[in-house]
Design an enzyme around this catalytic site. Structure first.
Site, PDB file in Angstrom:
ATOM      1  N   GLU A 124       0.827  -1.208   0.000  1.00  0.00           N
ATOM      2  CA  GLU A 124       0.000   0.000   0.000  1.00  0.00           C
ATOM      3  C   GLU A 124       0.863   1.261   0.000  1.00  0.00           C
ATOM      4  O   GLU A 124       1.819   1.367   0.756  1.00  0.00           O
ATOM      5  CB  GLU A 124      -0.914   0.015   1.221  1.00  0.00           C
ATOM      6  CG  GLU A 124      -1.892  -1.148   1.284  1.00  0.00           C
ATOM      7  CD  GLU A 124      -2.903  -1.132   0.148  1.00  0.00           C
ATOM      8  OE1 GLU A 124      -3.062  -0.082  -0.500  1.00  0.00           O
ATOM      9  OE2 GLU A 124      -3.543  -2.183  -0.083  1.00  0.00           O
ATOM     10  N   ARG A 135     -19.083  -1.154   6.264  1.00  0.00           N
ATOM     11  CA  ARG A 135     -20.458  -1.645   6.298  1.00  0.00           C
ATOM     12  C   ARG A 135     -20.657  -2.669   7.409  1.00  0.00           C
ATOM     13  O   ARG A 135     -21.795  -2.992   7.769  1.00  0.00           O
ATOM     14  CB  ARG A 135     -20.820  -2.265   4.951  1.00  0.00           C
ATOM     15  CG  ARG A 135     -20.977  -1.254   3.825  1.00  0.00           C
ATOM     16  CD  ARG A 135     -21.169  -1.911   2.491  1.00  0.00           C
ATOM     17  NE  ARG A 135     -19.972  -2.643   2.067  1.00  0.00           N
ATOM     18  CZ  ARG A 135     -19.876  -3.331   0.940  1.00  0.00           C
ATOM     19  NH1 ARG A 135     -20.919  -3.408   0.125  1.00  0.00           N
ATOM     20  NH2 ARG A 135     -18.757  -3.936   0.617  1.00  0.00           N
ATOM     21  N   CYS A 144      -7.413  -2.507   8.318  1.00  0.00           N
ATOM     22  CA  CYS A 144      -6.094  -2.513   7.672  1.00  0.00           C
ATOM     23  C   CYS A 144      -5.586  -1.085   7.450  1.00  0.00           C
ATOM     24  O   CYS A 144      -4.455  -0.744   7.803  1.00  0.00           O
ATOM     25  CB  CYS A 144      -6.154  -3.257   6.338  1.00  0.00           C
ATOM     26  SG  CYS A 144      -6.318  -5.046   6.499  1.00  0.00           S
ATOM     27  N   HIS A 188      -1.010  -5.986   1.477  1.00  0.00           N
ATOM     28  CA  HIS A 188      -2.216  -6.816   1.437  1.00  0.00           C
ATOM     29  C   HIS A 188      -1.969  -8.118   0.680  1.00  0.00           C
ATOM     30  O   HIS A 188      -1.270  -8.121  -0.349  1.00  0.00           O
ATOM     31  CB  HIS A 188      -3.363  -6.065   0.762  1.00  0.00           C
ATOM     32  CG  HIS A 188      -4.243  -5.332   1.722  1.00  0.00           C
ATOM     33  ND1 HIS A 188      -4.493  -3.979   1.638  1.00  0.00           N
ATOM     34  CD2 HIS A 188      -4.962  -5.777   2.803  1.00  0.00           C
ATOM     35  CE1 HIS A 188      -5.314  -3.626   2.618  1.00  0.00           C
ATOM     36  NE2 HIS A 188      -5.610  -4.687   3.325  1.00  0.00           N
TER      37      HIS A 188
END
Length: 204
Positions: free
Chosen positions: A78, A88, A141, A165
């Site tokens: 990342e 959610r 994360c 990831h």
């Protein structure tokens, strides 16, 4: 020289988490680096104190946090973490974050301190599917990467920090109702070895 790698516990309905499966399978020594491993809970509020404890205890040369990105087909270091929690579903403590800052008044974002291009190139050279990612999402994360970089900055440390990831493991993909990408554990382990090797100083 200490290098810390962290993975996560399983979350949601998953029985395993590829991040911890891969991290715990790494050797204890990679070149001149002693590898130290931690398994983190998938909880927004538990991350920062745990990361601070790890950083202060080990004063690592580098710290690479690893997480699961279901649906991705590659290992993805990342580039950036944003100051936002929004999901959610709740974390494993039952906390549901909706459009909340990770640290009120903190910077909007932090860039990785890892050599992203070098990590990706080294993995690709060994035939491992890899690519840089511009979004760590807005779940735990991303929160972990943001806290890591924020703590390094506020503690005045020289630790190289960042986040990587991993895709689903084949066992996880087999349990899904629709087809999703996956990657063999052995490939993930080799990919993380490449990431650690890329972080090592050239003159060691």
């Amino acid at each position: 020289m200490n290098i810390v790698l962290t993975g996560f516990e399983p979350f949601g309905l998953e029985s395993m988490n590829p991040s911890w499966e891969a991290v715990r399978a790494l050797p204890d020594q990679i070149g001149p680096a002693t590898i130290i491993r931690y398994c983190l809970p998938v909880e927004y509020r538990a991350v920062r104190p745990k990361l601070l404890e790890i950083l202060r205890t080990h004063q690592p040369y580098a710290m690479i946090c690893i997480g699961q990105a279901g649906g991705r087909a590659m290992i993805t270091p990342e580039r950036i973490a944003i100051n936002l929690m929004d999901a959610r579903s709740a974390d494993e403590s039952g906390y549901l974050a909706e459009e909340e800052p990770i640290r009120s008044g903190g910077p909007d974002a932090y860039f990785s301190g890892l050599p992203i291009r070098s990590m990706v190139s080294r993995m690709q050279a060994q035939g491992i599917p890899a690519a840089p990612s511009l979004s760590a999402g807005t779940f735990v994360c991303n929160c972990t990467m943001y806290h890591l970089m924020d703590l390094i900055a506020h503690e005045g440390m020289h630790t190289k920090g960042g986040f990587v990831h991993l895709p689903y493991l084949p066992q996880q993909a087999a349990e899904k109702q629709s087809p999703v990408p996956s990657m063999a554990l052995e490939t993930m382990i080799q990919g993380l070895l490449c990431c650690v090797e890329s972080v090592l100083p050239d003159n060691v």
